[in-house]
Design a protein around this motif. Structure first.
Motif, short mmCIF file in Angstrom:
data_model
loop_
_atom_site.label_atom_id
_atom_site.label_comp_id
_atom_site.label_asym_id
_atom_site.label_seq_id
_atom_site.Cartn_x
_atom_site.Cartn_y
_atom_site.Cartn_z
N MET A 95 8.47 -71.25 -19.92
CA MET A 95 8.21 -69.81 -20.05
C MET A 95 8.81 -69.04 -18.88
O MET A 95 8.93 -69.58 -17.78
CB MET A 95 6.70 -69.55 -20.05
CG MET A 95 5.97 -70.09 -21.25
SD MET A 95 4.20 -69.76 -21.06
CE MET A 95 3.62 -70.38 -22.62
N CYS A 96 9.15 -67.79 -19.14
CA CYS A 96 9.54 -66.91 -18.03
C CYS A 96 9.37 -65.46 -18.44
O CYS A 96 9.27 -65.15 -19.64
CB CYS A 96 10.98 -67.17 -17.59
SG CYS A 96 12.23 -66.71 -18.79
N GLY A 97 9.35 -64.59 -17.45
CA GLY A 97 9.30 -63.15 -17.70
C GLY A 97 10.45 -62.47 -17.00
O GLY A 97 10.97 -62.97 -15.99
N ARG A 98 10.88 -61.32 -17.54
CA ARG A 98 11.91 -60.50 -16.88
C ARG A 98 11.32 -59.12 -16.61
O ARG A 98 10.56 -58.61 -17.42
CB ARG A 98 13.15 -60.36 -17.78
CG ARG A 98 13.95 -61.63 -17.99
CD ARG A 98 15.17 -61.37 -18.90
NE ARG A 98 15.77 -60.10 -18.60
CZ ARG A 98 15.70 -59.02 -19.38
NH1 ARG A 98 15.08 -59.08 -20.55
NH2 ARG A 98 16.24 -57.89 -19.02
N ALA A 99 11.72 -58.55 -15.49
CA ALA A 99 11.26 -57.21 -15.13
C ALA A 99 12.28 -56.20 -15.62
O ALA A 99 13.43 -56.21 -15.18
CB ALA A 99 11.11 -57.11 -13.61
N ASN A 100 11.87 -55.34 -16.54
CA ASN A 100 12.80 -54.35 -17.09
C ASN A 100 12.83 -53.08 -16.23
O ASN A 100 11.94 -52.83 -15.42
CB ASN A 100 12.38 -53.96 -18.51
CG ASN A 100 12.57 -55.11 -19.47
OD1 ASN A 100 13.62 -55.75 -19.47
ND2 ASN A 100 11.56 -55.39 -20.28
N LEU A 116 9.01 -67.54 -24.42
CA LEU A 116 8.77 -68.99 -24.48
C LEU A 116 10.03 -69.61 -25.04
O LEU A 116 10.42 -69.34 -26.17
CB LEU A 116 7.57 -69.32 -25.39
CG LEU A 116 7.42 -70.81 -25.74
CD1 LEU A 116 7.19 -71.68 -24.52
CD2 LEU A 116 6.29 -71.03 -26.74
N SER A 117 10.68 -70.46 -24.22
CA SER A 117 11.90 -71.12 -24.68
C SER A 117 11.60 -72.55 -25.13
O SER A 117 10.80 -73.25 -24.51
CB SER A 117 12.94 -71.17 -23.55
OG SER A 117 13.29 -69.86 -23.16
N ILE A 152 8.84 -68.24 -10.69
CA ILE A 152 9.53 -67.66 -11.85
C ILE A 152 9.19 -68.40 -13.14
O ILE A 152 8.91 -67.79 -14.16
CB ILE A 152 11.07 -67.69 -11.63
CG1 ILE A 152 11.45 -66.68 -10.53
CG2 ILE A 152 11.81 -67.38 -12.94
CD1 ILE A 152 12.93 -66.70 -10.15
N TRP A 153 9.19 -69.73 -13.10
CA TRP A 153 9.17 -70.51 -14.34
C TRP A 153 7.79 -71.09 -14.64
O TRP A 153 7.15 -71.68 -13.77
CB TRP A 153 10.20 -71.65 -14.26
CG TRP A 153 11.58 -71.10 -14.13
CD1 TRP A 153 12.30 -70.95 -12.98
CD2 TRP A 153 12.38 -70.56 -15.18
NE1 TRP A 153 13.50 -70.34 -13.25
CE2 TRP A 153 13.57 -70.10 -14.60
CE3 TRP A 153 12.20 -70.41 -16.56
CZ2 TRP A 153 14.60 -69.51 -15.35
CZ3 TRP A 153 13.21 -69.83 -17.31
CH2 TRP A 153 14.40 -69.37 -16.71
#
Ligand code: FDA
Length: 496
Positions: free
Chosen positions: A318-323, A368-369, A429-430
């Motif tokens: 899993m990871c998130g990105r900050a937009n 979720l990859s 991050i992960w």
């Protein structure tokens, strides 16, 4: 102890178990299903059967005194909280190198999962189940599984306009701008119901964030599909809060020892049942743990050396990105994901654009990859501790992180954005400590024959995700269901 004899005993009430029970009952066989979790058919004090993700309570976790949420932190702060110990619905089962999330209760994983119902691409099937005839699967068993599970698609025009999928539209836009193929993911959520939720005409479930701890209305869990048909046959009894602890040969078949549990998780009675046939459908972890223990402790010594091997995490990371501020993902986020970014062929990753249903604007995209990874672990019996260990190592997730990066490094660079570092700890991050998709441990055509019959013991079968060697390339439950349909059809035709 009860002295009882049953023609067929099914251990577990998830996908594999529900398929087996339905088809056996329809063939005229009386079936006893044994489930360690609760029935989940009675409302709690708040009038609802299931708790919301925003307000976890005793119903939420299996025998924990503190929640163990997949996203443990927010803006750097830990968000887990104390809860009473109870036979709740979501088990975060800890092994040395990984936490494996699983559903507990009548319906198994279907009670807690995201409902994403993905049939893998035909060209990838050979890497999932190399010894299974793909024509049969794609012509007969995948269509059968999809129909029984009630798989359906979001209406594209609604997706394009509803506030609840703003987060997925941002995910799609970013995928498109980096030239990644995206796909709509079919689900078992009733999309008409969700549109009515948005219109305010029915009680809300996906649109108030229900998912991980159960869904009160719109999701077609197994309780509403296979298990409702199972009940209608009148041939199946289901015993919730009963855990199978032993299976050994006996006159007439196998003697199965079952502990009845109270809601504190303590055994309150021990029962014995003789079953002519026993179907292991306790999930990848549950079936593997039972078989490894039973082989090592002498109950089923003739199980072969493949038992416990070939376990994988479906490459989950899993990871998130900050937009940026001009890309808000929305305060209202449907808990049911329905968009995927497909970079499997080029980079070994299939990423779901997942919700962060916090009720506030987070400017975050969350994913979720499912990734391609060669790493496989083994379950072994730890005699000193009296439990089963798993040889998974956290560092094995690096392969999955690198595969996921083939998507998100490119998107970040194109959008001028960065990874979120506050969701899985402080500056982390992960999400590489967990899986939602345990697979393997009793691999088809190795621990069993090519239809799930355990080697060494006629009348013992494996029906669940433990048959699949570690990966389904996409989300697993449609493949688990279709494989169970294939195997039980053969077993009914030849073994009854
Ligand atoms: P499953 O785990 O469903 O059922 C096994 C049952 O056996 C359980 O009810 C368990 O309590 C019971 N049991 C275990 N040991 C026992 C014993 N000794 N005695 C009696 N009973 C016992 N997949 C997907 O395709 N799309 C998705 O969107 C998601 N999302 C998702 C989210 C989350 C949070 C989770 C945890 C999982 C998913 N999954 C998913 C995965 C999916 O739910 C999973 O692959 C299937 O439920 C596995 O089906 P099985 O039939 O193998 O076992």
């Amino acid at each position: 102890s009860d002295a009882a004899v049953v023609p067929a005993l099914v251990i577990g009430t998830g996908y594999g178990g529900s398929v087996a029970a339905l088809r056996l009952a329809q063939a005229g066989v009386d079936v006893h299903m044994v489930e360690m979790g609760m029935a989940w058919d009675t409302p709690g004090a708040d009038g609802k059967i299931f708790a919301n993700t925003t307000t976890p309570d005793q119903r939420s976790f299996w025998l924990r005194t503190k929640t163990k949420q997949p996203l443990s932190n927010f803006l750097g702060f830990p968000i887990d909280k104390a809860i009473p110990r109870y036979t709740g619905i979501l088990d975060a089962e800890d092994f040395a190198g990984i936490t494996v999330y699983q559903g507990r209760g009548v319906g198994g994983g279907s009670l807690v999962n995201g409902g994403m119902a993905v049939t893998p691409k035909r060209e990838n099937f050979g890497e999932i189940l190399p010894t299974v005839n793909a024509d049969e699967m794609y012509n007969t068993f995948y269509p059968r599984a999809n129909a029984e599970l009630g798989v359906n698609m979001i209406r594209p025009a609604w997706f394009d306009t509803t506030e609840a999928y703003q987060y997925a539209r941002v995910g799609r836009k970013h995928a498109q701008r980096s030239n990644f193929p995206y796909v709509f993911v079919p689900t078992v959520y009733d999309w008409n119901y969700m549109e009515q939720e948005a219109a305010g005409t029915v009680p809300k479930s996906a649109l108030v964030g229900e998912i991980l701890y159960g869904n009160n209305y719109g999701k077609k869990s197994l309780q509403k599909t296979y298990l409702s048909k199972v009940r209608a046959t009148g041939r199946v009894t289901i015993s919730p809060l009963h855990r199978v602890v032993d299976v050994r040969p006996a006159t007439g078949g196998y003697k199965v020892t079952i502990e009845q549990l109270n809601t504190n998780g303590d055994p309150i009675a021990v029962k014995e049942v003789t079953a002519a046939k026993v179907f292991f459908a306790a999930g990848s972890v549950g079936t593997s743990k039972l078989l490894v223990k039973l082989k090592a402790t002498g109950a089923l010594p003739n199980l072969n050396g493949e038992v416990g091997k070939g376990w994988g995490d479906n490459g989950n990371v899993m990871c998130g990105r900050a937009n940026h501020m001009w890309d808000p993902t929305g305060k209202l986020q449907s808990s049911i994901p329905t968009l995927g970014i497909d970079n499997w062929a080029a980079g070994g990753a299939f990423a779901e654009v997942a919700p962060l249903p916090t009720g506030i604007e987070t400017y975050a995209s969350f994913y979720l990859s499912i990734t391609k990874t060669p790493n496989r672990a083994q379950f072994t019996w730890n005699a000193a501790a009296g439990k089963v260990d798993l040889s998974w190592q956290t560092a094995w997730k690096n392969v999955s992180i690198n595969a996921a990066k083939t998507i998100f490094d490119k998107i970040n660079s194109k959008e001028g954005t960065i990874y979120r570092t506050d969701l899985f700890g402080v500056y982390k991050i992960w999400g590489d400590h967990l899986t939602y998709h345990p697979l393997g441990g009793a691999i088809l055509n190795r621990a069993t024959d090519n239809h799930g019959r355990l080697h060494g013991y006629p009348g013992l079968y494996v029906m669940d995700g433990s048959l699949i060697p570690g990966s389904t390339v996409v989300n697993p439950f449609v493949t688990i269901t279709a494989l169970a349909e294939r195997n039980i059809e053969k077993i009914i035709a030849t073994d009854l």
